[in-house]
Design an enzyme around this catalytic site. Structure first.
Site, PDB file in Angstrom:
ATOM      1  CD  GLU A 146      -2.978  -0.965   2.311  1.00 11.12           C
ATOM      2  OE1 GLU A 146      -3.001   0.093   2.981  1.00 11.12           O
ATOM      3  OE2 GLU A 146      -3.808  -1.888   2.482  1.00 11.12           O
ATOM      4  CG  ASP A 176      -3.720   3.695   2.422  1.00  9.41           C
ATOM      5  OD1 ASP A 176      -4.951   3.499   2.512  1.00  9.41           O
ATOM      6  OD2 ASP A 176      -2.970   3.753   3.401  1.00  9.41           O
ATOM      7  CD  GLU A 233      -8.273   3.579   3.658  1.00 11.69           C
ATOM      8  OE1 GLU A 233      -7.437   3.263   4.515  1.00 11.69           O
ATOM      9  OE2 GLU A 233      -8.136   4.551   2.901  1.00 11.69           O
TER      10      GLU A 233
END
Length: 276
Positions: A146, A176, A233
């Site tokens: 990431e 990310d 997320e």
């Protein structure tokens, strides 16, 4: 997130100490050599099956006096003191050793590692990561690297070179905190990403923002067109989970689905699932 190894965790120390302590180089080096930094694991859950198909590694400092410290308390100073490569190497050895045990027992999950762009900018780092994976007998296809989207603007060519080499060896490459920078689409076009992690700020905004909903829907549709996996997320409520699932997000991550946990707890968590 080894650098998220730079995600901020909810801890009493973090609440009481909003500004990171200015650790000395000697203190950090002693902690590295004393194996005080350890990985925690937070699941990334397949929203169709409910299985934790991957887990992100997050660094914690088991400080002998202050207890468990989150990465925002030490990562920045590690970079400033040029210790981030040593720190990363120590964590990678721990992560791969743990992963080898997990994979050997038939648990069909992967590992995601967020590595500092400073470390990835090192021309030898990609080869080092490949050598470590080979030494531990782990398939590179089960490892995702990431990289924070805003980091892509720093040392772009070196970063692109490292990520391209890793991708050619089979590693997944994840963007990310996607959506937090100004050049997201340009980086999406140039970097060898296989996955997009949609930042928490958009997931959290769906309850009262049509713009956040529209952005989420756009990113998911764009990712599908580009054959990229999407991860929502920071899912913290059932409503957020239901919404991102309805959009067609591939994976979800957040406290509602699973908190960061120590290795032993992670093993117990994984063993609650049936792996075919």
């Amino acid at each position: 997130m080894v650098y998220g190894f730079a995600e901020i965790v909810k801890s009493d120390y973090a609440k009481e100490n909003p500004s990171p302590h200015r650790w000395s180089r000697d203190e950090l080096l002693s902690a590295i050599q004393g194996n005080q930094f350890v990985p925690y694991f937070q699941p990334k859950v397949d929203l169709a099956s409910g299985l934790p198909v991957c887990s992100e590694t997050l660094a914690r400092w088991n400080h002998p006096e202050l207890g468990v410290l989150p990465p925002d308390q030490f990562i920045g100073v590690m970079e400033q003191e040029n210790l981030i490569d040593q720190f990363t190497d120590k964590l990678l050895h721990q992560v791969f050793a743990h992963a080898k045990g997990v994979f050997a027992c038939g648990r069909r999950t992967g590992i995601a590692i967020n590595i500092s762009p400073i470390t990835l900018g090192n021309p030898s780092m990609a080869n080092h990561i490949c050598s470590l994976v080979k030494a531990y007998g782990i398939a590179s296809e089960r490892i995702t690297i990431e990289v924070t989207e805003t980091a892509c603007t720093r040392n772009f060519n070196r970063l692109l070179s490292s990520l391209t080499r890793l991708r050619m060896q089979g590693f997944g490459i994840s963007a990310d905190d996607f959506g937090t920078g100004y050049s997201s689409l340009e980086e999406l076009n140039r970097m060898p990403f296989t996955e997009i992690k949609i930042d928490r700020m958009f997931v959290a905004g769906i309850a009262n923002s049509q713009k956040s909903e529209a952005i989420l829907e756009f990113v998911v549709q764009l990712a599908a067109r580009l054959n990229l996996q999407t991860v929502a997320e920071g899912i913290e409520t059932e409503g957020e989970l239901d919404f991102v699932r309805s959009l067609g997000c591939s994976l979800g991550q957040g406290y509602y689905l699973g908190s960061p946990m120590q290795y032993e707890n992670w093993i117990d968590y994984l063993d609650t699932f049936t792996w075919s």
